[in-house]
Design a protein around this motif. Structure first.
Motif: not given
Length: 257
Positions: A9-14, A44-49, A64-68
């Motif tokens: 995951d990105i936010d709060g993880t990386l 991540t749930g973040r959008a690809y962009y 893996v983005s856009n929530g999978g």
């Protein structure tokens, strides 16, 4: 040592949750994992962009983005699915009928469509960079693809939407509900199939409620020290906080670096 397949995951993880910055020791750990022959991927749930530049900065080539729903392999986007169109349109029509303002992301960018200014009037502008496109003649069923829907509805009122659970949704802000794919686990399974990995060799790192979906019993789940209690309770191992070099600590603990 068998090859492991890491999904971060990105936010709060990386990143440091307070600053939003990539933790230096996490970046160094990613490099070491790759040098040791392991597969490293963002989940991540973040959008690809919103993910690709971060991935480049972190030295990660698989996403893996856009929530999978979006997969990137070797820096190439190979799939990015929108929401189920029929369900998305039905949800928009109900929200409109009940007087809730909406923003609709119709592509993978900062652009959102709005039929009126109701969303902005009800909750204000989004904190994230957003370009608002007003189209008073907008017909939801004529939007070719719908990637996300932002509905100006409070926690207390959200159950007034009969179609609330017809699509994946996450509440990042108290003022509005975000409809997006919430299936990072499915994205991980798809990525594994593409790259030939084994389920038992998967390792996932996360910190928040939206990471629960990818904490599966069949692989190793690592919760950050700053993670929510619900995630910690499902973890194989709880490491230190992201800002306290938690990723490096866990990877050293298991002997991956």
């Amino acid at each position: 040592m068998s090859k492991k397949y890491f999904f971060f995951d990105i936010d709060g993880t990386l990143t440091n949750k307070q600053t939003g910055e990539l933790v230096p020791s996490a970046k160094k750990t990613i490099q070491k994992l790759q040098q040791n022959g392991h597969f490293v991927c963002i989940a991540t749930g973040r959008a690809y962009y919103k993910t690709k530049d971060f991935a480049k900065m972190a030295g990660i080539h698989h996403i893996v983005s856009n929530g999978g729903a979006a997969l990137t392999i070797n820096d190439e986007l190979i799939e990015n699915r929108p929401l189920d169109h029929e369900r998305a349109v039905a949800l928009c029509l109900e929200a409109q009928q009940k007087g809730y303002g909406m923003l609709i992301a119709y592509n993978d960018s900062i652009d959102v469509l709005m039929k009126d200014e109701l969303f902005i009037q009800q909750v204000g502008y989004r904190q994230e960079p957003t370009r608002y496109i007003l189209d008073r003649s907008l017909k939801y069923d004529q939007i070719e693809q719908i990637y996300k829907i932002y509905i100006a509805i409070s926690c207390e009122d959200e159950d007034k939407l009969d179609l609330k659970d017809s699509l994946g949704h996450i509440r990042f802000m108290d003022e509005y509900l975000t409809y997006q794919h919430d299936a990072k686990d499915e994205g991980i399974y798809k990525m594994l199939k593409r790259v030939g990995g084994q389920i038992e060799d998967v390792v996932v790192f996360g910190d928040d409620y939206n990471d629960l979906v990818m904490f599966k019993k069949e692989w190793t789940n690592i919760a950050m020290g700053n993670a929510c209690d619900a995630l910690k309770s499902q973890a194989t191992f709880v490491t230190k906080a992201s800002s306290e070099d938690g990723i490096e600590y866990a990877c050293q603990h298991f002997g991956w670096i």
